[in-house]
Structures are given as C-alpha cells and as structure tokens.
Design a protein around this motif. Structure first.
Motif, PDB file in Angstrom:
ATOM      1  N   GLU A 210       0.716  -1.395  -0.182  1.00  0.00           N
ATOM      2  CA  GLU A 210      -0.186   0.490  -0.448  1.00  0.00           C
ATOM      3  C   GLU A 210       1.081   1.259   0.209  1.00  0.00           C
ATOM      4  N   VAL A 211       1.891   1.602   0.411  1.00  0.00           N
ATOM      5  CA  VAL A 211       2.738   2.447   1.122  1.00  0.00           C
ATOM      6  C   VAL A 211       3.322   2.482  -0.101  1.00  0.00           C
ATOM      7  N   MET A 212       4.620   1.978  -0.966  1.00  0.00           N
ATOM      8  CA  MET A 212       4.936   1.584  -2.520  1.00  0.00           C
ATOM      9  C   MET A 212       4.371   1.751  -3.103  1.00  0.00           C
ATOM     10  N   ALA A 213       2.567   1.666  -3.311  1.00  0.00           N
ATOM     11  CA  ALA A 213       1.183   2.591  -3.893  1.00  0.00           C
ATOM     12  C   ALA A 213       1.545   3.422  -3.988  1.00  0.00           C
ATOM     13  N   GLU A 214       1.520   3.993  -2.431  1.00  0.00           N
ATOM     14  CA  GLU A 214       1.449   5.644  -2.703  1.00  0.00           C
ATOM     15  C   GLU A 214       1.882   6.133  -3.188  1.00  0.00           C
ATOM     16  N   ALA A 215       2.663   5.770  -3.192  1.00  0.00           N
ATOM     17  CA  ALA A 215       4.869   7.165  -3.908  1.00  0.00           C
ATOM     18  C   ALA A 215       4.689   7.003  -4.952  1.00  0.00           C
ATOM     19  N   VAL A 216       4.477   6.204  -5.659  1.00  0.00           N
ATOM     20  CA  VAL A 216       3.939   5.239  -7.249  1.00  0.00           C
ATOM     21  C   VAL A 216       3.247   6.483  -8.002  1.00  0.00           C
ATOM     22  N   GLU A 217       1.578   6.531  -6.795  1.00  0.00           N
ATOM     23  CA  GLU A 217       0.676   7.724  -7.293  1.00  0.00           C
ATOM     24  C   GLU A 217       1.346   9.155  -6.911  1.00  0.00           C
ATOM     25  N   ALA A 218       2.448   9.080  -5.862  1.00  0.00           N
ATOM     26  CA  ALA A 218       2.200  10.442  -5.619  1.00  0.00           C
ATOM     27  C   ALA A 218       3.940  11.391  -7.285  1.00  0.00           C
ATOM     28  N   ALA A 219       4.340   9.902  -7.285  1.00  0.00           N
ATOM     29  CA  ALA A 219       5.048  10.753  -8.531  1.00  0.00           C
ATOM     30  C   ALA A 219       4.607  10.918  -9.317  1.00  0.00           C
ATOM     31  N   LEU A 220       3.456  10.401  -9.705  1.00  0.00           N
ATOM     32  CA  LEU A 220       3.096   9.997 -10.832  1.00  0.00           C
ATOM     33  C   LEU A 220       2.390  10.891 -11.244  1.00  0.00           C
ATOM     34  N   ASP A 221       1.610  12.032 -10.195  1.00  0.00           N
ATOM     35  CA  ASP A 221       0.829  12.720  -9.935  1.00  0.00           C
ATOM     36  C   ASP A 221       2.075  13.849 -10.114  1.00  0.00           C
ATOM     37  N   GLN A 222       2.903  13.951  -9.595  1.00  0.00           N
ATOM     38  CA  GLN A 222       3.258  14.913  -9.649  1.00  0.00           C
ATOM     39  C   GLN A 222       4.286  15.114 -11.099  1.00  0.00           C
ATOM     40  N   ALA A 223       4.855  14.309 -11.975  1.00  0.00           N
ATOM     41  CA  ALA A 223       4.178  14.268 -13.330  1.00  0.00           C
ATOM     42  C   ALA A 223       4.077  14.962 -13.825  1.00  0.00           C
ATOM     43  N   GLY A 224       2.245  14.754 -13.654  1.00  0.00           N
ATOM     44  CA  GLY A 224       1.324  14.348 -14.614  1.00  0.00           C
ATOM     45  C   GLY A 224       0.734  14.016 -15.176  1.00  0.00           C
ATOM     46  N   LEU A 225       1.303  12.389 -15.423  1.00  0.00           N
ATOM     47  CA  LEU A 225       1.305  11.435 -15.931  1.00  0.00           C
ATOM     48  C   LEU A 225       0.439  10.387 -15.757  1.00  0.00           C
ATOM     49  N   ASP A 226      -0.660   9.187 -15.338  1.00  0.00           N
ATOM     50  CA  ASP A 226      -0.983   7.567 -15.278  1.00  0.00           C
ATOM     51  C   ASP A 226       0.327   6.622 -15.815  1.00  0.00           C
ATOM     52  N   LEU A 227      -0.231   6.007 -15.462  1.00  0.00           N
ATOM     53  CA  LEU A 227       0.807   4.854 -14.909  1.00  0.00           C
ATOM     54  C   LEU A 227       0.341   4.240 -16.948  1.00  0.00           C
ATOM     55  N   SER A 228      -0.613   4.867 -17.510  1.00  0.00           N
ATOM     56  CA  SER A 228      -0.122   4.302 -18.951  1.00  0.00           C
ATOM     57  C   SER A 228       0.515   4.557 -19.880  1.00  0.00           C
ATOM     58  N   ASP A 229       1.607   5.601 -19.624  1.00  0.00           N
ATOM     59  CA  ASP A 229       2.194   6.622 -19.858  1.00  0.00           C
ATOM     60  C   ASP A 229       3.529   6.300 -19.360  1.00  0.00           C
ATOM     61  N   ILE A 230       3.667   5.058 -18.225  1.00  0.00           N
ATOM     62  CA  ILE A 230       4.623   4.575 -18.012  1.00  0.00           C
ATOM     63  C   ILE A 230       4.682   3.722 -18.942  1.00  0.00           C
ATOM     64  N   ALA A 231       6.282   2.735 -19.814  1.00  0.00           N
ATOM     65  CA  ALA A 231       6.701   2.588 -20.872  1.00  0.00           C
ATOM     66  C   ALA A 231       7.448   0.951 -19.892  1.00  0.00           C
ATOM     67  N   LEU A 232       7.514   1.469 -18.731  1.00  0.00           N
ATOM     68  CA  LEU A 232       8.783   0.548 -18.052  1.00  0.00           C
ATOM     69  C   LEU A 232       9.075   0.589 -16.729  1.00  0.00           C
ATOM     70  N   LEU A 233       8.915  -0.276 -15.341  1.00  0.00           N
ATOM     71  CA  LEU A 233       8.620  -0.061 -14.306  1.00  0.00           C
ATOM     72  C   LEU A 233      10.134  -1.022 -14.037  1.00  0.00           C
ATOM     73  N   LEU A 234      11.382  -0.198 -13.453  1.00  0.00           N
ATOM     74  CA  LEU A 234      12.499  -0.131 -12.916  1.00  0.00           C
ATOM     75  C   LEU A 234      12.435  -0.628 -11.029  1.00  0.00           C
ATOM     76  N   PRO A 235      12.189  -1.864 -10.561  1.00  0.00           N
ATOM     77  CA  PRO A 235      12.164  -2.324  -9.435  1.00  0.00           C
ATOM     78  C   PRO A 235      13.227  -2.723  -8.432  1.00  0.00           C
ATOM     79  N   HIS A 236      13.980  -2.470  -7.559  1.00  0.00           N
ATOM     80  CA  HIS A 236      14.519  -2.756  -6.163  1.00  0.00           C
ATOM     81  C   HIS A 236      14.208  -4.476  -6.040  1.00  0.00           C
ATOM     82  N   ASN A 237      15.960  -5.165  -6.273  1.00  0.00           N
ATOM     83  CA  ASN A 237      15.644  -6.152  -6.787  1.00  0.00           C
ATOM     84  C   ASN A 237      15.141  -6.867  -4.763  1.00  0.00           C
TER      85      ASN A 237
END
Length: 310
Positions: A210-237
C-alpha cells in the motif's frame, strides 16, 4: 531538469547460491524454501576477497563517460543503505577519489533512506548542481556495499543481499534520462529490528504494498502522468512476489517490470535501480521519449519513486 547522463554497473563474477549464504548466516530449510520457491531468489553476486574500494572502483572503471571530464565533477555522493560500512578511520570513498583523479570534488555519504537512498542521492545531486554557475558541472552518484555482517546479508523473510555497484553521472540539465518527478513516503513506525520483532515484521509486510503504491502514485501525479504512460518499471531487487502484489494493487502489467536480476544478481542495496536501468538500456527495452518509473523501499521505512524520461 536533473538528467542521468551515464550509468555503469559492476557485478562480481563470483555467484553464490542462496543455500550457501543461508548456511553461513544460519537460515533454516524453511526460510530457504521461502526465498527460492516463493520469492524467486536463486543466487547472489559476491566478492569474498574484495573490499568496498574494489567494489566501487569496478563501477568507475566501467564508466568511460567520465574519462577526461574528472575536473567537471563537483560532487561525489556515495548512496549507502547501511549507516556504517567500514571501521574508523578507514575512508574508501576518499581513497577512490585519489585513485580516479576526483580529489577536487566535494565528497560525502548519503544515508538514512536505506535501500531507497540511491533516488535521494540523484535528487540531491540535481539540487546541488542547480546552484553551480558552470553548466557543464557534473555530480557522481555511487552505490554499492559489502555484505560484511548478518544484518547486511539478510532482510528477514524477504530477501538476501548481494554485492553489486553502480556509478551514475548526473547533470543539472540534459536530454538523456531527465528526471520528471521524485516522491517519498516515510513510515517511521517501522524503524526497528524486524528480525527480532515478529509483530513489527508482520505489520511492515502487510502495509508494504500500500505505501509503495502511494509513493508511485505521488510521483506520477507530480509528473502529470498516468500508469498507462509508463513504458517500464524498474524495481529494487528485493524479491519477485512483492512486485507482483504491488502490480496487482496499482493495475500495472508485471511483464513491464524488470525482474530479471532478482534471481541472478540478488538485492544489491541501493544499486538495484541503476543495475536495472543498465539492463533495460543494454537490452533495448527503452526507446527515446519513453517514460519509466524507478521504485525502491528501504527498511526504516522509506518508500520512493522517481519518474524519468529516456
């Protein structure tokens, strides 16, 4: 706008199966089955005879973009997950500067975001460079640590650490890999020894997606983008199963998450983001103009996400 000009990676040649790591630090057969069958871990990279200086040197030796531009480097930031890496008075970071002709740079360690500290270092590097009058000024972000204690080898019930290093050249502005947004969510109630507090560990694991999702959504909002605009997700391993859970929560296809390095390299502290970016670029997974998202979590707990345009 902060830009990642070049990224280089160093991975030790020595691969160690997680069972060998478990035997050394006292993991039970049940814990090892969990790591292998459920979390998707297989092996980690280690350099048993190498030092932290050797590890970081390997990353710089793999960065040809630095050659001849050492005088332009104003700041060197070692993004370190562990508060202490070597015994006093050793200082491998400053030894590294002398070895590579970078002694004129201001050098320091960035920590206290645990394994999310690499993103903090990139953001800080960009802020520092924004105050430099020379438009060609550079910052160098270094990541990579030794698994020198049991705590530096294991995330309880979650992952096994390996040794990998990365070097990232940062500019205040540039056309390559421009940072569009950076967001952080911190949950200090999880600051404690998870290995010794089963209740704390259970609550951390429950709230993690839940908290990881919050950070992802906050970054997308700041960039003015949606998840559909993201070509790739680079995670920590950290493992595969946690990212599948996060992808289900945010509605993102797991086949667009670069998970290749989880079984073959392991969790390399704060270097994961740069290792996965190097994998994505060398395999042609990113194209000019693609927006991608880097996400990482650090015990303590810090959850970070950064949106970048390739």
């Amino acid at each position: 706008m902060t830009a990642l000009e070049a990224v280089a990676v160093h991975l030790p040649r020595h691969t160690v199966p997680i069972e060998a790591v478990g035997a050394r630090i006292g993991l039970t057969p049940r814990q090892l089955r969990l790591f292998r069958r459920f979390h998707g871990l297989d092996q980690v990279r280690l350099d048993p005879d190498g030092t932290l200086l050797d590890l970081l040197s390997g990353a710089l030796e793999a960065l040809p973009e630095l050659r001849g531009r050492e005088h332009q480097v104003r700041f060197v930031l070692h993004a370190r997950s562990m508060p202490v890496a070597v015994p006093y008075p050793l200082n491998p970071l400053h030894e590294l500067l002398d070895r590579f002709g970078l002694s004129g740079a201001n050098a320091f360690t960035v920590t206290h975001h645990a394994c999310a500290v690499g993103l903090l270092a990139v953001d800080l590097a960009g802020r520092l460079l924004a105050g430099e009058p020379d438009p060609d000024a550079l910052a160098l972000v270094l990541t990579g640590e030794k698994t020198f204690t049991r705590d530096a080898q294991l995330v309880p019930e979650t992952s096994v650490f390996g040794e990998g290093a990365a070097a990232c050249l940062v500019r205040a502005e540039g056309e390559r890999d421009r940072v569009l947004a950076y967001a952080v969510r911190q949950r200090p109630e999880f600051d404690g020894r998870l290995a010794e507090d089963p209740d704390l560990l259970a609550r951390y694991q429950r709230d993690y997606p839940e908290v990881m999702a919050e950070a992802v959504e906050a970054a997308l909002d700041q960039a003015g983008l949606d998840l559909s605009d993201i070509a790739l997700l680079l995670p920590h391993n950290v493992n595969q199963v946690s990212w599948r859970a996060i992808c289900r929560r945010i509605g993102y296809p797991v086949d667009k998450v670069v998970l290749d390095n989880v079984p073959s390299v392991g969790h390399s502290f704060a270097a994961d983001a740069f290792i996965n970016l190097h994998t994505a670029t060398t395999r042609g997974l990113l194209h000019q103009g693609d927006r991608y998202l880097i996400a990482a979590a650090g015990i303590g707990a810090t959850f970070s996400a950064m949106v970048v345009m390739h």
